[in-house]
Motif scaffolding. Structure first.
Motif, PDB file in Angstrom:
ATOM      1  N   GLY A 125     -26.598  15.772   4.932  1.00  0.00           N
ATOM      2  CA  GLY A 125     -27.217  16.562   5.993  1.00  0.00           C
ATOM      3  C   GLY A 125     -26.213  17.034   7.024  1.00  0.00           C
ATOM      4  N   LEU A 126     -25.264  16.187   7.371  1.00  0.00           N
ATOM      5  CA  LEU A 126     -24.243  16.590   8.348  1.00  0.00           C
ATOM      6  C   LEU A 126     -23.345  17.686   7.764  1.00  0.00           C
ATOM      7  CD1 LEU A 126     -22.871  16.308  11.084  1.00  0.00           C
ATOM      8  CD2 LEU A 126     -21.508  14.413  10.136  1.00  0.00           C
ATOM      9  N   ALA A 127     -23.017  17.557   6.491  1.00  0.00           N
ATOM     10  CA  ALA A 127     -22.231  18.623   5.839  1.00  0.00           C
ATOM     11  C   ALA A 127     -23.006  19.942   5.881  1.00  0.00           C
ATOM     12  CB  ALA A 127     -21.910  18.230   4.394  1.00  0.00           C
ATOM     13  N   PHE A 128     -24.335  19.873   5.674  1.00  0.00           N
ATOM     14  CA  PHE A 128     -25.176  21.076   5.775  1.00  0.00           C
ATOM     15  C   PHE A 128     -25.133  21.632   7.206  1.00  0.00           C
ATOM     16  CE2 PHE A 128     -28.251  19.542   2.201  1.00  0.00           C
ATOM     17  CZ  PHE A 128     -27.455  20.128   1.235  1.00  0.00           C
ATOM     18  N   SER A 129     -25.316  20.752   8.194  1.00  0.00           N
ATOM     19  CA  SER A 129     -25.338  21.192   9.596  1.00  0.00           C
ATOM     20  C   SER A 129     -24.029  21.889   9.938  1.00  0.00           C
ATOM     21  CB  SER A 129     -25.537  19.987  10.535  1.00  0.00           C
ATOM     22  OG  SER A 129     -26.763  19.349  10.282  1.00  0.00           O
ATOM     23  N   ARG A 130     -22.918  21.287   9.568  1.00  0.00           N
ATOM     24  CA  ARG A 130     -21.600  21.854   9.884  1.00  0.00           C
ATOM     25  C   ARG A 130     -21.413  23.204   9.219  1.00  0.00           C
ATOM     26  NH1 ARG A 130     -17.759  18.808  12.061  1.00  0.00           N
ATOM     27  NH2 ARG A 130     -16.187  20.162  11.160  1.00  0.00           N
ATOM     28  N   HIS A 131     -21.778  23.286   7.950  1.00  0.00           N
ATOM     29  CA  HIS A 131     -21.505  24.518   7.207  1.00  0.00           C
ATOM     30  C   HIS A 131     -22.358  25.683   7.723  1.00  0.00           C
ATOM     31  CE1 HIS A 131     -19.764  26.817   3.964  1.00  0.00           C
ATOM     32  NE2 HIS A 131     -20.967  27.233   3.617  1.00  0.00           N
ATOM     33  N   LEU A 132     -23.650  25.421   7.942  1.00  0.00           N
ATOM     34  CA  LEU A 132     -24.510  26.522   8.414  1.00  0.00           C
ATOM     35  C   LEU A 132     -24.103  26.946   9.822  1.00  0.00           C
ATOM     36  CD1 LEU A 132     -28.104  25.877   7.037  1.00  0.00           C
ATOM     37  CD2 LEU A 132     -26.177  27.035   5.975  1.00  0.00           C
ATOM     38  N   ALA A 133     -23.729  25.994  10.673  1.00  0.00           N
ATOM     39  CA  ALA A 133     -23.282  26.343  12.027  1.00  0.00           C
ATOM     40  C   ALA A 133     -21.988  27.166  11.949  1.00  0.00           C
ATOM     41  CB  ALA A 133     -23.080  25.080  12.854  1.00  0.00           C
ATOM     42  N   LYS A 134     -21.099  26.761  11.066  1.00  0.00           N
ATOM     43  CA  LYS A 134     -19.822  27.482  10.906  1.00  0.00           C
ATOM     44  C   LYS A 134     -20.059  28.919  10.452  1.00  0.00           C
ATOM     45  CE  LYS A 134     -16.947  26.888   7.390  1.00  0.00           C
ATOM     46  NZ  LYS A 134     -16.075  26.206   6.418  1.00  0.00           N
ATOM     47  N   LEU A 135     -21.116  29.119   9.667  1.00  0.00           N
ATOM     48  CA  LEU A 135     -21.422  30.474   9.184  1.00  0.00           C
ATOM     49  C   LEU A 135     -22.101  31.336  10.254  1.00  0.00           C
ATOM     50  CD1 LEU A 135     -22.681  29.777   5.546  1.00  0.00           C
ATOM     51  CD2 LEU A 135     -20.494  30.747   6.260  1.00  0.00           C
ATOM     52  N   ARG A 173     -23.421  17.964  19.583  1.00  0.00           N
ATOM     53  CA  ARG A 173     -22.336  18.127  20.559  1.00  0.00           C
ATOM     54  C   ARG A 173     -21.012  18.415  19.847  1.00  0.00           C
ATOM     55  NH1 ARG A 173     -21.639  13.049  22.955  1.00  0.00           N
ATOM     56  NH2 ARG A 173     -23.816  13.107  23.536  1.00  0.00           N
ATOM     57  N   ASP A 174     -20.775  17.726  18.745  1.00  0.00           N
ATOM     58  CA  ASP A 174     -19.545  17.964  17.973  1.00  0.00           C
ATOM     59  C   ASP A 174     -19.517  19.391  17.430  1.00  0.00           C
ATOM     60  OD1 ASP A 174     -18.734  15.414  18.458  1.00  0.00           O
ATOM     61  OD2 ASP A 174     -19.226  14.633  16.452  1.00  0.00           O
ATOM     62  N   LEU A 175     -20.677  19.874  17.007  1.00  0.00           N
ATOM     63  CA  LEU A 175     -20.738  21.253  16.485  1.00  0.00           C
ATOM     64  C   LEU A 175     -20.478  22.255  17.606  1.00  0.00           C
ATOM     65  CD1 LEU A 175     -23.838  21.066  14.075  1.00  0.00           C
ATOM     66  CD2 LEU A 175     -21.433  20.750  13.527  1.00  0.00           C
ATOM     67  N   ARG A 176     -21.078  21.991  18.766  1.00  0.00           N
ATOM     68  CA  ARG A 176     -20.868  22.908  19.908  1.00  0.00           C
ATOM     69  C   ARG A 176     -19.399  22.912  20.331  1.00  0.00           C
ATOM     70  NH1 ARG A 176     -25.878  20.736  21.772  1.00  0.00           N
ATOM     71  NH2 ARG A 176     -24.819  19.376  23.261  1.00  0.00           N
ATOM     72  N   ALA A 177     -18.747  21.755  20.202  1.00  0.00           N
ATOM     73  CA  ALA A 177     -17.327  21.660  20.577  1.00  0.00           C
ATOM     74  C   ALA A 177     -16.455  22.559  19.700  1.00  0.00           C
ATOM     75  CB  ALA A 177     -16.866  20.205  20.493  1.00  0.00           C
ATOM     76  N   GLN A 178     -16.970  22.919  18.522  1.00  0.00           N
ATOM     77  CA  GLN A 178     -16.238  23.827  17.624  1.00  0.00           C
ATOM     78  C   GLN A 178     -16.529  25.287  17.983  1.00  0.00           C
ATOM     79  OE1 GLN A 178     -14.400  22.804  14.824  1.00  0.00           O
ATOM     80  NE2 GLN A 178     -14.797  20.639  15.207  1.00  0.00           N
ATOM     81  N   GLY A 179     -17.407  25.483  18.981  1.00  0.00           N
ATOM     82  CA  GLY A 179     -17.767  26.852  19.358  1.00  0.00           C
ATOM     83  C   GLY A 179     -18.983  27.368  18.605  1.00  0.00           C
ATOM     84  N   TRP A 180     -19.679  26.468  17.901  1.00  0.00           N
ATOM     85  CA  TRP A 180     -20.852  26.868  17.116  1.00  0.00           C
ATOM     86  C   TRP A 180     -22.124  26.582  17.920  1.00  0.00           C
ATOM     87  CZ3 TRP A 180     -18.493  23.386  12.804  1.00  0.00           C
ATOM     88  CH2 TRP A 180     -17.340  24.014  12.299  1.00  0.00           C
ATOM     89  N   GLN A 181     -23.263  27.177  17.474  1.00  0.00           N
ATOM     90  CA  GLN A 181     -24.534  26.984  18.180  1.00  0.00           C
ATOM     91  C   GLN A 181     -25.336  25.856  17.543  1.00  0.00           C
ATOM     92  OE1 GLN A 181     -26.714  30.629  19.561  1.00  0.00           O
ATOM     93  NE2 GLN A 181     -25.380  31.586  18.048  1.00  0.00           N
ATOM     94  N   ALA A 182     -25.595  24.825  18.318  1.00  0.00           N
ATOM     95  CA  ALA A 182     -26.334  23.682  17.760  1.00  0.00           C
ATOM     96  C   ALA A 182     -27.037  22.912  18.867  1.00  0.00           C
ATOM     97  CB  ALA A 182     -25.387  22.761  17.009  1.00  0.00           C
ATOM     98  N   GLU A 183     -28.173  22.342  18.518  1.00  0.00           N
ATOM     99  CA  GLU A 183     -28.911  21.432  19.390  1.00  0.00           C
ATOM    100  C   GLU A 183     -29.274  20.218  18.550  1.00  0.00           C
ATOM    101  OE1 GLU A 183     -29.643  21.882  22.638  1.00  0.00           O
ATOM    102  OE2 GLU A 183     -28.675  23.856  22.667  1.00  0.00           O
TER     103      GLU A 183
END
Ligand SMILES: NC(=O)c1ccc[n+]([C@@H]2O[C@H](COP(=O)([O-])OP(=O)(O)OC[C@H]3O[C@@H](n4cnc5c(N)ncnc54)[C@H](O)[C@@H]3O)[C@@H](O)[C@H]2O)c1
Length: 258
Positions: A25-35, A52-62
């Motif tokens: 699931g985390l791999a899914f979250s990261r990949h879709l956010a990256k896209l 928070r880790d995803l947002r730190a990459q500049g991606w949109q996540a809650e």
């Protein structure tokens, strides 16, 4: 143009990923956010930290703490995605009980354990699909992706409750594809092979199964990792997959042919 830029050419979607804070699931979250998609990570624990880790990459996540077996949590999850992202376009039903299960002959599975596996792996999928249905129908390009498994096709021993639960997910996917097609919502499943997820590595189940059993029968003779699954999800969520529905896509290195 790189593959990633090409995939970004479509309008981003608002996506909820259950069990999105760890493992596959985390791999899914990261990949879709990256896209470029807007991702709501929903999990029993660690959801806000993952977001928070995803947002730190500049991606949109809650992130939201949610138990998929609770109707109230499923509703809150959908409400949060709508509030944060202005709607909901896709639901990924990934949360499941697998890595914490003890392998045992079916005669030793208690009815309570059977019901618990069904509660998370089938009622949870049903609850979240039902909670998301109205929003997905409103989207006009809704996507529902259920994470099943190749076990219903292979029938491995000592996990009969899990095998039956994932068979139900495949069947449910087909039924929903017909029911949701009127509103252009596609409903598909991904069937991963045995995958070295966080939960698998922590439980040691991969060692008990053994190197040979993990890869035997696969065309591609190596261990599967969560990164092997993300491309299939990105496709099924994409606009390019608008005419693909009711399908179960095995992503397992060619272990089963559906
Ligand atoms: N790892 C494999 O070999 C494999 C193979 C085929 C299918 N799958 C399926 O892929 C999915 C993910 O598996 P994984 O290996 O990453 O598992 P995992 O145990 O590593 O992660 C599962 C995640 O789901 C969450 N979760 C569990 N119960 C929940 C609930 N009631 N509500 C909300 N979240 C909950 C957990 O907190 C965890 O973050 C599962 O549906 C599993 O059945 C896994």
């Amino acid at each position: 143009m790189s593959v990633q830029q090409d995939e970004l050419a479509e309008t981003p979607k608002s996506v909820v990923i259950t069990g999105g804070a760890s493992g596959i699931g985390l791999a899914f979250s990261r990949h879709l956010a990256k896209l470029g998609h807007q991702v709501l990570v929903a999990d029993l624990a660690g959801a806000e930290e993952a977001a928070r880790d995803l947002r730190a990459q500049g991606w949109q996540a809650e992130g939201i703490l949610a138990d998929v077996t609770s109707e109230a949590d499923a509703a809150a999850m959908v409400g949060r995605a709508e509030q944060a992202f202005g709607g909901l376009d896709a639901l990924v039903n990934n949360a499941g009980l697998f890595t914490t299960l003890t392998l045992k002959p079916f005669e030793q599975i208690s009815s309570a354990e059977w019901m618990r596996v069904m509660e998370v792996n089938t009622l949870g999928v049903f609850n979240c699909a039902k909670a998301a249905s109205a929003a997905l129908r409103r989207s006009g390009r809704g996507r529902l992706v259920n994470i099943a498994s190749t076990v219903p096709m292979k029938g491995p021993p000592n996990m009969a409750h899990y095998v039956a639960s994932k068979g139900a997910v495949v069947a449910f996917t087909r039924a929903l594809a017909r029911e949701m097609s009127r509103d252009k919502v596609t409903v598909n499943a991904i069937a991963p092979g045995f995958t070295l997820s966080d939960g698998v590595l922590q439980s040691g189940i991969h060692e008990r199964i053994g190197d040979n059993a993990r890869t035997a029968g696969r065309c591609l003779q190596r261990d599967q990792v969560p990164a092997d699954l993300v491309g299939a999800l990105a496709f099924l969520v994409s606009d390019a997959a608008a005419f693909v529905t009711g399908q179960t896509l095995a992503v397992d290195g060619g272990g089963v042919f559906l």
